[in-house]
Motif scaffolding. Sequence first.
Motif, PDB file in Angstrom:
ATOM      1  N   TYR A 270       0.815  -1.218   0.000  1.00 32.24           N
ATOM      2  CA  TYR A 270       0.000   0.000   0.000  1.00 32.24           C
ATOM      3  C   TYR A 270       0.851   1.272   0.000  1.00 32.24           C
ATOM      4  O   TYR A 270       0.387   2.351   0.369  1.00 32.24           O
ATOM      5  N   LEU A 271       2.098   1.157  -0.440  1.00 34.02           N
ATOM      6  CA  LEU A 271       3.010   2.298  -0.485  1.00 34.02           C
ATOM      7  C   LEU A 271       2.446   3.412  -1.373  1.00 34.02           C
ATOM      8  O   LEU A 271       2.047   3.174  -2.512  1.00 34.02           O
ATOM      9  N   ILE A 272       2.416   4.624  -0.843  1.00 36.89           N
ATOM     10  CA  ILE A 272       1.964   5.783  -1.606  1.00 36.89           C
ATOM     11  C   ILE A 272       3.190   6.618  -1.971  1.00 36.89           C
ATOM     12  O   ILE A 272       3.849   7.193  -1.099  1.00 36.89           O
ATOM     13  N   ASN A 273       3.518   6.665  -3.254  1.00 35.94           N
ATOM     14  CA  ASN A 273       4.650   7.465  -3.720  1.00 35.94           C
ATOM     15  C   ASN A 273       4.211   8.322  -4.910  1.00 35.94           C
ATOM     16  O   ASN A 273       3.044   8.298  -5.323  1.00 35.94           O
ATOM     17  N   LYS A 274       5.149   9.059  -5.454  1.00 37.67           N
ATOM     18  CA  LYS A 274       4.826   9.989  -6.537  1.00 37.67           C
ATOM     19  C   LYS A 274       4.294   9.261  -7.764  1.00 37.67           C
ATOM     20  O   LYS A 274       3.342   9.718  -8.413  1.00 37.67           O
ATOM     21  N   GLU A 275       4.900   8.132  -8.083  1.00 36.13           N
ATOM     22  CA  GLU A 275       4.465   7.365  -9.253  1.00 36.13           C
ATOM     23  C   GLU A 275       3.007   6.942  -9.120  1.00 36.13           C
ATOM     24  O   GLU A 275       2.221   7.045 -10.068  1.00 36.13           O
ATOM     25  N   LEU A 276       2.623   6.473  -7.928  1.00 43.54           N
ATOM     26  CA  LEU A 276       1.241   6.050  -7.713  1.00 43.54           C
ATOM     27  C   LEU A 276       0.299   7.248  -7.692  1.00 43.54           C
ATOM     28  O   LEU A 276      -0.784   7.214  -8.290  1.00 43.54           O
ATOM     29  N   LEU A 277       0.710   8.327  -7.022  1.00 45.94           N
ATOM     30  CA  LEU A 277      -0.164   9.491  -6.887  1.00 45.94           C
ATOM     31  C   LEU A 277      -0.444  10.152  -8.236  1.00 45.94           C
ATOM     32  O   LEU A 277      -1.483  10.793  -8.419  1.00 45.94           O
ATOM     33  N   ASN A 278       0.453   9.981  -9.186  1.00 40.72           N
ATOM     34  CA  ASN A 278       0.228  10.536 -10.528  1.00 40.72           C
ATOM     35  C   ASN A 278      -1.002   9.929 -11.203  1.00 40.72           C
ATOM     36  O   ASN A 278      -1.559  10.509 -12.136  1.00 40.72           O
ATOM     37  N   LYS A 279      -1.438   8.762 -10.719  1.00 40.76           N
ATOM     38  CA  LYS A 279      -2.613   8.101 -11.288  1.00 40.76           C
ATOM     39  C   LYS A 279      -3.910   8.560 -10.619  1.00 40.76           C
ATOM     40  O   LYS A 279      -5.000   8.228 -11.087  1.00 40.76           O
ATOM     41  N   ALA A 280      -3.786   9.293  -9.518  1.00 43.00           N
ATOM     42  CA  ALA A 280      -4.966   9.701  -8.753  1.00 43.00           C
ATOM     43  C   ALA A 280      -5.660  10.891  -9.402  1.00 43.00           C
ATOM     44  O   ALA A 280      -5.092  11.597 -10.243  1.00 43.00           O
ATOM     45  N   LYS A 281      -6.910  11.112  -8.982  1.00 45.77           N
ATOM     46  CA  LYS A 281      -7.649  12.280  -9.451  1.00 45.77           C
ATOM     47  C   LYS A 281      -6.991  13.553  -8.937  1.00 45.77           C
ATOM     48  O   LYS A 281      -6.283  13.541  -7.931  1.00 45.77           O
ATOM     49  N   GLU A 295       5.784   3.952   4.536  1.00 46.81           N
ATOM     50  CA  GLU A 295       4.558   3.706   3.777  1.00 46.81           C
ATOM     51  C   GLU A 295       4.089   4.936   3.004  1.00 46.81           C
ATOM     52  O   GLU A 295       3.198   4.850   2.161  1.00 46.81           O
ATOM     53  N   LEU A 296       4.700   6.084   3.288  1.00 47.62           N
ATOM     54  CA  LEU A 296       4.313   7.340   2.650  1.00 47.62           C
ATOM     55  C   LEU A 296       5.588   8.050   2.216  1.00 47.62           C
ATOM     56  O   LEU A 296       6.372   8.497   3.046  1.00 47.62           O
ATOM     57  N   SER A 297       5.791   8.126   0.920  1.00 47.04           N
ATOM     58  CA  SER A 297       7.047   8.648   0.389  1.00 47.04           C
ATOM     59  C   SER A 297       7.165  10.159   0.583  1.00 47.04           C
ATOM     60  O   SER A 297       6.187  10.894   0.455  1.00 47.04           O
ATOM     61  N   TYR A 298       8.387  10.609   0.856  1.00 50.67           N
ATOM     62  CA  TYR A 298       8.634  12.042   1.024  1.00 50.67           C
ATOM     63  C   TYR A 298       8.516  12.794  -0.297  1.00 50.67           C
ATOM     64  O   TYR A 298       8.368  14.017  -0.299  1.00 50.67           O
ATOM     65  N   ASP A 299       8.548  12.074  -1.408  1.00 48.77           N
ATOM     66  CA  ASP A 299       8.513  12.769  -2.698  1.00 48.77           C
ATOM     67  C   ASP A 299       7.125  13.298  -3.061  1.00 48.77           C
ATOM     68  O   ASP A 299       6.961  13.939  -4.103  1.00 48.77           O
ATOM     69  N   ILE A 300       6.126  13.066  -2.199  1.00 51.84           N
ATOM     70  CA  ILE A 300       4.800  13.629  -2.479  1.00 51.84           C
ATOM     71  C   ILE A 300       4.454  14.787  -1.540  1.00 51.84           C
ATOM     72  O   ILE A 300       3.369  15.356  -1.628  1.00 51.84           O
ATOM     73  N   ASP A 301       5.369  15.149  -0.647  1.00 54.88           N
ATOM     74  CA  ASP A 301       5.065  16.173   0.358  1.00 54.88           C
ATOM     75  C   ASP A 301       4.646  17.505  -0.259  1.00 54.88           C
ATOM     76  O   ASP A 301       3.828  18.233   0.321  1.00 54.88           O
ATOM     77  N   GLN A 302       5.200  17.851  -1.409  1.00 51.35           N
ATOM     78  CA  GLN A 302       4.889  19.137  -2.041  1.00 51.35           C
ATOM     79  C   GLN A 302       3.680  19.061  -2.966  1.00 51.35           C
ATOM     80  O   GLN A 302       3.247  20.076  -3.512  1.00 51.35           O
ATOM     81  N   ASP A 303       3.137  17.875  -3.145  1.00 55.54           N
ATOM     82  CA  ASP A 303       1.949  17.716  -3.986  1.00 55.54           C
ATOM     83  C   ASP A 303       0.745  18.330  -3.270  1.00 55.54           C
ATOM     84  O   ASP A 303       0.574  18.146  -2.061  1.00 55.54           O
ATOM     85  N   LYS A 304      -0.089  19.053  -3.982  1.00 57.60           N
ATOM     86  CA  LYS A 304      -1.236  19.723  -3.359  1.00 57.60           C
ATOM     87  C   LYS A 304      -2.223  18.735  -2.752  1.00 57.60           C
ATOM     88  O   LYS A 304      -3.049  19.104  -1.910  1.00 57.60           O
ATOM     89  N   ARG A 305      -2.144  17.477  -3.164  1.00 53.28           N
ATOM     90  CA  ARG A 305      -3.061  16.466  -2.637  1.00 53.28           C
ATOM     91  C   ARG A 305      -2.583  15.861  -1.322  1.00 53.28           C
ATOM     92  O   ARG A 305      -3.326  15.124  -0.670  1.00 53.28           O
ATOM     93  N   ALA A 306      -1.354  16.167  -0.925  1.00 51.60           N
ATOM     94  CA  ALA A 306      -0.825  15.694   0.356  1.00 51.60           C
ATOM     95  C   ALA A 306      -1.433  16.537   1.472  1.00 51.60           C
ATOM     96  O   ALA A 306      -1.127  17.718   1.610  1.00 51.60           O
ATOM     97  N   ALA A 307      -2.300  15.932   2.274  1.00 48.83           N
ATOM     98  CA  ALA A 307      -3.090  16.698   3.249  1.00 48.83           C
ATOM     99  C   ALA A 307      -2.639  16.499   4.692  1.00 48.83           C
ATOM    100  O   ALA A 307      -3.189  17.123   5.599  1.00 48.83           O
ATOM    101  N   TYR A 308      -1.633  15.671   4.937  1.00 46.92           N
ATOM    102  CA  TYR A 308      -1.345  15.241   6.300  1.00 46.92           C
ATOM    103  C   TYR A 308      -0.815  16.343   7.214  1.00 46.92           C
ATOM    104  O   TYR A 308      -1.061  16.310   8.426  1.00 46.92           O
ATOM    105  N   PHE A 309      -0.115  17.340   6.673  1.00 44.46           N
ATOM    106  CA  PHE A 309       0.359  18.414   7.552  1.00 44.46           C
ATOM    107  C   PHE A 309      -0.778  19.387   7.897  1.00 44.46           C
ATOM    108  O   PHE A 309      -0.856  19.896   9.020  1.00 44.46           O
ATOM    109  N   LYS A 310      -1.675  19.623   6.949  1.00 47.52           N
ATOM    110  CA  LYS A 310      -2.876  20.408   7.264  1.00 47.52           C
ATOM    111  C   LYS A 310      -3.736  19.654   8.276  1.00 47.52           C
ATOM    112  O   LYS A 310      -4.302  20.249   9.197  1.00 47.52           O
ATOM    113  N   GLN A 311      -3.825  18.366   8.082  1.00 45.94           N
ATOM    114  CA  GLN A 311      -4.579  17.491   8.980  1.00 45.94           C
ATOM    115  C   GLN A 311      -4.072  17.647  10.419  1.00 45.94           C
ATOM    116  O   GLN A 311      -4.864  17.764  11.363  1.00 45.94           O
ATOM    117  N   ALA A 312      -2.750  17.671  10.589  1.00 44.39           N
ATOM    118  CA  ALA A 312      -2.164  17.842  11.922  1.00 44.39           C
ATOM    119  C   ALA A 312      -2.442  19.241  12.469  1.00 44.39           C
ATOM    120  O   ALA A 312      -2.743  19.408  13.657  1.00 44.39           O
TER     121      ALA A 312
END
Length: 394
Positions: A270-281, A295-312
């Motif tokens: 269930y690894l979420i990385n940039k390659e996988l996220l590119n397939k998402a809406k 389980e959550l790659s650092y290469d998606i941190d700057q993607d606008k869909r990465a919500a975990y820091f706002k979540q915190a």
Amino acid sequence: MFKHLVSIDDLSKETIEKIFKLADHYRLQLEKKTSINKCKDKIMATLFYEPSTRTRMSFESAMFRLGGKVISSADTKVTSAAAKGESLVDTIKVIQSYADIIVLRHFKDGAAMLAAENSDVPIINGGDGAHEHPTQTLCDLYTIKKLKKRKIEGMYVALCGDLRYGRTVHSLAYGLAKFGAKIFTIAPEGFELPEYVEHRIKSEYGIEIKKYKKIDEQLSQADVFYMTQKTEPELLPRLSIEFFDAVYVTRIQMERIKSVGTISEHTMSYLINKELLNKAKDDTIVMHPLPRRNELSYDIDQDKRAAYFKQAAYGVPIRMALIALLLGMTKSKFKLDQKQPELFSLGKKCSNENCITNVEENVQRGYTKANGLLNTYRCFYCDQEQEIKSNETN
């Protein structure tokens, strides 16, 4: 007005929406640097028997921002009377004299319920063993609503990772069911959502959870119809991140497991990385209660869909709203969503070895009937189910 928050099921949909509305108000005040003194002269005790960064600090920040004060006991299992053998009940009866509200984190399932039964001041469950974490769920639901900007009802939400030992997921599954989301689980073998959580969601909310082991698993024709509403697809597709409105990722809870091999063996499914996220809406959001491992790659941190820091970050206004409500410092008066259930004394210990009732002395064990399951009872404290013949009940 509700007095304690032990489970997310203590709150109705309407009450949760009102908490969100108050959190919006506090969030705007914080952005404007407005002084807030709703809880002046009030004291909150944070009583943590397990390590915590985000939960404890966001609660303490919330109380300070409300104008209140905090007394704290971090890693209570080591540094307090608990190390000398004091029971949780005795500790609560002492601490309630020092504070107006208590936030409790404990390593035993059901500890928050036991504390609430023995406290004259509000108890907030900051996480009890592998059981629940209701305030994290408030943050999670609030994040989905703020970022998706529409109703949660009908959303496709994937819960990925350690769903057996991760308490945040248990509370979130109940919360999503309460709001009518479509729930999908993606978990390695041995880390699936506990059966008692599934049973409760199905019996109380009528929701059937769709379960998978990998994020790219082949779909059956029935699942394709469920997800695409097409009765005769030309090709049965694989499960894909593109189906989901929100993806909630959790780490393997190594501290609750004796031996599971290496973490990477399990997270690859269930690894979420940039390659996988590119397939998402474009508007899919990726969430995580943190901390993360691999389980959550650092290469998606700057993607606008990465919500975990706002979540915190949303944890502060959400917990401000909750504290103010429980202390009666707002005009709103909310009621519990639950009725007092009929309890049965079965004369048996809870089947969950980590249940608080199996370690605390002088606890009157209680069970409720599990809806839709013959001869099955649910522990009042930890929710674990066990089948008991009718002639064994009192």
